[in-house]
Every structure is written in structure tokens, then in C-alpha cells.
Design an enzyme around this catalytic site. Structure first.
Site, short mmCIF file in Angstrom:
data_model
loop_
_atom_site.label_atom_id
_atom_site.label_comp_id
_atom_site.label_asym_id
_atom_site.label_seq_id
_atom_site.Cartn_x
_atom_site.Cartn_y
_atom_site.Cartn_z
N THR A 41 35.71 45.62 45.39
CA THR A 41 36.19 46.30 44.19
C THR A 41 36.82 47.64 44.54
O THR A 41 36.60 48.19 45.62
CB THR A 41 35.04 46.59 43.21
N ASP A 42 37.57 48.16 43.60
CA ASP A 42 37.96 49.56 43.66
C ASP A 42 36.76 50.39 43.21
O ASP A 42 35.80 49.87 42.62
CB ASP A 42 39.17 49.83 42.77
#
Length: 744
Positions: free
Chosen positions: A272-273
């Protein structure tokens, strides 16, 4: 592995928080030691990252040698004090250079795209991989493959441009350069493709805003660079923050599983970011709470969470509560461990401090940064004032970006010693070192704000000069504690409350594409003096200033050219380098024209009440100090089967007096199609270097790959009918030829 050990492999805490750097000694924090001993840590983000966000400064940060030693200290503790002895995956930011103290700062991707030099960019990526891996970094969060649709977006600078084909070429080069021939090589790091997907098409150009895009455009445009990079072997992918048609990319199983893994065969890791899982519950509001968000994400295909907050808190509890199957957890762990094995971390977990000291910021890499910056600068206008003659009198270098190093580096940049970054003023002074009295300087104003206190000094400076070089634009410089500038004298001054000039970068989206503050007013006042006026833009997004387009004698678009940018600009100003950069984003006359990207549909209309819809400077545009002509465009066959290819040839001649490089661009038009198509689409390009009078035949192959599109059934199709090929200098100056594609 226990449940806790499995979950531990899926978290990525902030690396700079795991140690303290005191008097040259690295001490691991007790909190980090405890985390290792209890369940282990799969990865760390930004152990080597230094910038205002991390709070790591030149004084408190790590030298190239110390960085490698710190990573070794961390790895050694993890291996020797956890039950399983699994090495940690060290992840670092490398958008335009390894984001660590001492590393080479290359031009931003918008500048790199403007080089149209895929081979040179691949070489840069090898250098970035070499610097990063030498300190123990094993995965990087680049390249950025977003297609820019609205340049008001603050992250435009991080992207290659508005065309999916060009981005795809750079994407493949990035994977090849960063990952090398094998992932466990001493110069190789795993590439993470981001932001998957549609991030550059957000509503209103606002960062992480909703994306309104049909499935066909998604498959045909925004997904194309990612698919090409996956085919090239990319090891990791990062989903975007945004939603598409109501579904956040972080939990979009159709994208993460059906398209990415099932259709494309991707077998790497998905991370994920930062904060993306939390955003599901507090932002997108598609999850009831943090646990629900974590479960949704891992089920959709997320393998690791950057920051690790939500996975660390909730995954084990979710399994115990029957909300998450352990098999789903196992799938993610397997992917993480597989990447670690591919990177050779189990066999060689430690960095070589001697090598880090040798390769980081090496002279070879610095020279490469200068060459890239020079090739990425675009000459937009020249009424005969460039190149400057060294003996042509005094030059006044004026403007807020003339001598502020951080303003030419872009976002995602580490702290820099003042003498490491060459500004435009510094580059010009170096060129005229034998006659320093030729160079005058005044800042004039700031990037932002309405203070005109520097106007008087700037005007008096310009009055003494024979030529004025105005260095204006934007800034993505965060607060590095550099103090301020005395606008009346140009001297640096340290204050307790330094002003921020940041008007670009992540989270800094704008309503306008005009110059911030009073920069335009300063240029207009200096123009009244009647001196030859050269404008140099240093910025992270296109600038739309019609008055400057009309009144300046010459305009250079330098983007953020990196640490060697001042030398590169001076090289072009004085003619030591012939400009060869070409635009990869269309520059509008007015912000009201947006979107103005070149490959819109043919039904988009031709004008507004006030003006036509054509950009001021079209995609692919850029001038040179020489002239190139195109002739004898030919197609090898006037009719082919839909599975066959044609050869497209054109003669390009340098008809000027200087050697130079030309970017030969190939576009394709599907004259009539079942589904509406753009008027022209870039399908190939070559950068060729020609001596005066030299002619070269440039050849392109056009076949199914260049002719297909996503058809009515959402599958690639080459339809029979008439096609046009166009070859030339830019999208609006082309030679054209036709051929027919047959069904049988």
C-alpha cells in the site's frame, strides 16, 4: 510460523524511527528491539530517507558509510534476535535519485521524460539502483507511471507526461535499469510501480481525488504502462489512493487480482501507499473501522502495508475472531518472503560500507545528472538571442529561482550541502569565471507572496546589463531550515521564521497555472527597460503565462533539473549544448482550456468563445539551435493483413549550422473505428543526433501492437480499414501517409 510472525512480515514501520544517531554511533531504539523479539518486522520504510518529514537533517543524518553501517546494525539485530532470523526488506524512495544524504539528485521525471532518451534514463536507473543497494536498500518506490491529465495536480513533476506509450517506454527502461539482469545483483533493487491506477486523472487535479474513467480508457491508457512494466519483470506494485467508479484502488480486487495477477501473470508483491488502509475507514468510508479496512485490503490482494499500523493492530485479531482466513494471510506472507529470496537477502543481508562510500554521489553519476538535465531542457521560444556569446556584455541574472538550490530539486529530495547544488547563477558564473564582472544578480522577489521590496534593486541591476536572464517558476522545496533571502541585496539570511515558497509537490494542487506571487509583475517591469529578455522556467508543472510567451525574447523550460541543473541551463544558454528536450505535456494558453492533452477524442470540439482549444505549446514541441527537415515519408506496403507489419521510413536532415539531436515522432490515426478514437496517438519515437548537413533515414515498424485498441467487447482488436501514419517534429507538424488493413 506463528500467526504473530506471519503478520509481522506484512508490516513496514518507519525506518528512521528504529534508531538514534548520537555522536556518530547508531543505537537501536528499545521499541524496535521489542518488536523484533516479539514477532519480527517484515520491512522498514525510509531507514535512509532524510527530509523535513522524517526530521533527519544534514547534521543528524547518516553519511553514505554510516547509512550502510546502520542498515547492517538493523539487519544483524533482526537476524540474531528473532526466532526465525528473517532479514528485513529495506524500502527507500528513489523517484529521481536515492533519497539519502550524499546521493546524486537527478532531474525529476517530468524532465527525464522530456529527454525522450530511453537509454540514458535506463543508465540513470542503474546508477540509482547502485547507490541504493550499496547502502542496503533493496526495494524502491518508483517508477511513477501515472498519466497526467490535469497539470494543476501537484505531483505532475513526478510523472513522465501525458502519453501512455512514452510512459510505457520509460517504465520498461526503469525496471530494466533498477532491477538489472538479476534481482540479487549488487546494483539491483526491486522496482515498485505506482500509483496503480488512474492517480493522474483525479477530479479537478486534486491529489487522491475520485477518478471518473470508463473501463475502456482505463485498459487502453492508464493501465498500459503498468502492463508493459509487469511484462518487463517488475517485482512490486503500489495501489493508488484514489477510487475509480466508487471502488478504492486499495481494495479493488478486479484490478489487484483479476487484471494484475490473472490476466497479466504478475507474481510479485503488492504494497500500500502510506496510510491507504486507514483511508478506507476515514476518507473513502467503505470500512466500518480499522479491522474491517485491514481485512478488506488483504483479501483484495494487498501483501504489505506501508507504515504497518493497521495490519500490525488488526490482522492477528481478525484471524482469531474468524473474520479473516489464515490462508489469506499465508498468501501474502509467501509473496513477501519470495521477494526477499529473489533479492538474495537470506544469503547476503548486509551492505558494504566501503562500496557505499565509493559509489554514492560519484563523479560519474554527477556527470550523468548534468547530461540528463541538459537533454530534458526544452527551448520554447528563441527570437535570435540564444545562444549567448561569452563576450556579449554584462548579464543580469534575476529572479527567485536564480540562486536557491532547493528550488530546482523537486519534491522527494534529501537535505543538500550548499556547495553540492549548482544554481543557474552558479552555472553562469562558472561559464564566465574569467570575467566575473560580467555577471550581476538580484533575486527580485519570492516565488509566493506580494512583497515588491526587491524590485528596485532588481531594476537597477538590470539597467546595468546588456542581457537579462529571468529565472522564475515554482518550488517544491519543503522547509529545510535554509532561512530566507534578502530581496534588497540577494544575500542569504537566517531567520527564526523562514518563509515557504512551496507551490508544487505532493499535496500542493493549484487553481491556476500562472506564476505565483509577483513574479510576472517583476518580469513586466524589467521588460520596460528594453533589454534582451531570456526567461528560464524552473518548475514542476506547466506554466501558462501568455504575456511572457508574447514578450520574452527566449524561453527555456528547465523543469526541476536536479543538482547539476545550473550547469545544464548555462550549457544551453551559451550554446555548449544544443537543446534537444521536447514537451511530454501540452502547455495551454489558459487554465480554462484544461484538459488539453493532445490525444483527446475527435469530438472534443475546436474552440471556446474566447479562443480556440489548441495549446500554446503542443505535445512533442521543442526548438533547437539548428534546423531539421523531414522528407520522403514512405510506407512499405499500401495494404496489409491485420496480423502483418509495415515499415515506415522518413529522411531527416540537419539543414542548420550546428550539430544537434532531433526527436523523430511517429503517430497513428485509425480513420474509422467501431469505438471512438483519438485523432492521433504516439506509437514510436527515435532520438537521432545529426551533424550539419547530415541526413539519416529513420525507420519504424507498425503492426498489430501499434494498430490495436480496446474494442467493443473490451478486448484488443485490429479492425480492417484505413490507417494514417504521421511522422515529424511534434504532434502538430507532421508528414502523413495512408495504408489499408485487410481482414483476410
Amino acid at each position: 510460523m506463528t500467526l504473530e510472525e506471519k503478520a509481522g512480515q506484512l508490516v513496514q514501520p518507519f525506518g528512521w524511527q528504529t534508531y538514534e544517531h548520537i555522536n556518530g554511533e547508531i543505537r537501536l531504539t528499545e521499541a524496535f528491539k521489542k518488536q523484533i523479539e516479539q514477532a519480527g518486522v517484515g520491512s522498514l520504510y525510509g531507514v535512509l530517507r532524510a527530509d523535513p518529514w522524517t526530521g533527519v537533517t544534514l547534521e543528524s543524518g547518516l553519511s553514505p558509510r554510516e547509512g550502510a553501517e546502520a542498515v547492517n546494525t538493523i539487519q544483524r539485530y533482526a537476524i540474531e534476535n528473532s526466532r526465525l532470523g528473517i532479514p528485513i526488506l529495506i524500502g527507500e524512495e528513489c523517484s529521481h535519485g536515492h533519497m539519502a544524504i550524499g546521493a546524486t539528485v537527478f532531474p525529476v521525471p517530468l524532465s527525464l521524460g522530456s529527454t525522450w532518451n530511453v537509454d540514458l534514463y535506463r543508465e540513470m536507473c542503474r546508477a540509482v539502483g547502485r547507490e541504493t543497494r550499496s547502502q542496503g536498500g533493496a526495494v524502491t518506490y518508483s517508477p511513477v507511471l501515472d498519466v497526467v491529465r490535469d497539470p494543476r495536480w501537484g505531483r505532475t513533476e513526478e510523472c513522465f507526461g501525458e502519453d501512455a506509450h512514452l510512459i510505457s517506454e520509460m517504465a520498461v527502461a526503469s525496471v530494466e535499469g533498477l532491477q538489472g539482469e538479476k534481482l540479487d545483483g549488487e546494483d539491483s533493487v526491486a522496482a515498485t510501480l505506482k500509483h496503480f491506477v488512474g492517480y493522474g486523472s483525479s477530479e479537478g487535479g486534486r491529489n487522491a481525488g475520485p477518478v471518473h474513467m470508463g473501463r475502456r480508457e482505463l485498459l487502453e491508457v492508464d493501465l498500459l504502462p503498468f502492463r508493459k512494466a509487469v511484462e518487463a519483470g517488475a517485482a512490486s506494485i503500489m495501489p493508488a489512493y484514489n477510487e475509480i467508479d466508487g471502488v478504492p484502488c486499495t481494495t479493488n480486487q478486479e484490478l489487484l487480482e483479476d487484471v494484475l495477477r490473472n490476466d497479466w501473470g504478475f507474481d510479485g508483491m503488492v504494497i500500500t501507499d502510506c496510510g491507504a488502509i486507514d483511508m478506507l475507514a476515514s476518507g473513502h468510508d467503505v470500512a466500518a473501522d480499522g479491522r474491517d479496512a485491514a481485512v478488506q485490503a488483504i483479501r483484495a490482494g494487498i501483501d504489505m502495508e506501508m507504515s504497518g499500523e493497521m495490519f500490525g493492530k488488526h490482522l492477528v485479531k481478525a484471524v482469531h475472531a474468524g473474520q479473516l482466513e489464515e490462508e489469506v494471510l499465508d498468501r501474502a506472507v509467501r509473496r513477501v518472503l519470495t521477494l526477499k529470496f529473489r533479492l538474495g537477502l537470506f544469503e547476503s543481508p548486509y551492505a558494504d560500507p566501503d562500496r557505499a562510500e565509493q559509489v554514492i554521489g560519484s563523479a560519474e553519476h554527477v556527470e550523468l545528472a548534468r547530461k540528463l538535465a541538459g537533454e530534458g531542457i526544452v527551448l520554447l521560444k528563441n527570437e535570435g538571442v540564444l545562444p549567448l556569446a561569452p563576450g556579449a556584455g554584462k548579464i543580469a541574472v534575476i529572479g527567485p529561482n536564480a540562486d536557491v538550490g532547493y528550488n530546482q530539486l523537486g519534491d522527494y529530495t534529501s537535505p543538500q550541502p550548499r556547495d553540492k547544488v549548482t544554481t543557474v547563477l552558479g552555472g553562469i558564473r562558472t561559464k564566465l569565471a574569467d570575467t566575473p564582472e560580467q555577471v550581476l544578480y538580484a533575486p527580485g522577489c519570492r516565488i509566493k507572496g506580494d512583497s515588491r521590496e526587491g524590485f528596485e534593486f532588481a531594476l537597477s541591476t538590470a539597467e546595468q546589463a546588456d542581457t537579462v536572464v529571468m529565472v522564475v517558476g515554482g518550488s517544491s522545496a519543503r522547509d529545510f531550515g535554509e532561512g530566507s533571502i534578502d530581496l534588497k541585496t540577494g544575500a542569504s539570511k537566517v531567520t527564526g521564521n523562514s518563509e515557504s515558497d512551496m507551490d508544487c509537490g505532493e499535496g500542493i494542487d493549484r487553481l491556476s497555472l500562472s506564476l505565483s506571487g509577483v513574479q510576472l509583475e517583476l518580469i513586466q517591469e524589467i521588460h520596460k527597460l528594453g533589454k534582451p529578455l531570456v526567461v528560464v522556467y524552473i518548475n514542476g508543472r506547466p506554466i501558462a503565462e501568455p504575456w511572457i510567451d508574447e514578450h520574452a525574447d527566449a524561453i527555456l523550460e528547465a523543469w526541476y533539473p536536479g543538482q547539476e541543473g545550473g550547469h545544464a541551463v548555462a550549457d544551453i544558454l551559451f550554446g555548449d549544448v544544443n537543446p534537444s528536450g521536447r514537451l511530454t505535456v501540452s502547455i495551454p494558453k489558459h487554465v480554462g482550456q484544461l484538459p488539453v492533452y493532445y490525444n483527446g477524442k475527435r469530438s472534443r470540439g475546436k474552440r471556446y468563445l474566447e479562443a480556440d482549444s489548441q495549446p500554446r505549446y503542443p505535445f512533442g514541441f521543442g526548438l533547437s539551435y539548428t534546423e531539421f527537415t523531414y522528407d520522403k515519408l514512405s510506407v512499405s506496403s499500401d495494404s496489409i493483413h491485420k496480423n502483418e507489419e509495415v515499415q515506415v521510413r522518413v529522411e531527416v536532415k540537419n539543414t542548420g549550422q550546428r550539430a544537434g539531436a532531433e526527436v523523430v515522432q511517429l503517430y497513428v490515426t485509425d480513420v474509422a473505428s467501431t469505438v471512438t478514437r483519438p485523432g492521433k496517438e504516439l506509437k514510436g519515437f527515435r532520438k537521432v543526433f545529426l551533424q550539419p548537413g547530415e541526413t539519416q533515414t529513420v525507420e519504424f515498424t507498425v503492426g498489430p501492437e501499434q494498430l490495436q485498441y480496446i474494442g467493443a467487447n473490451y478486448e484488443p482488436v485490429v479492425e480492417p480499414g484505413e490507417f494514417q501514419v504521421h511522422v515529424g517534429k511534434h504532434v502538430n507538424e507532421l508528414l502523413s501517409a495512408n495504408f489499408i488493413v485487410r481482414e483476410d
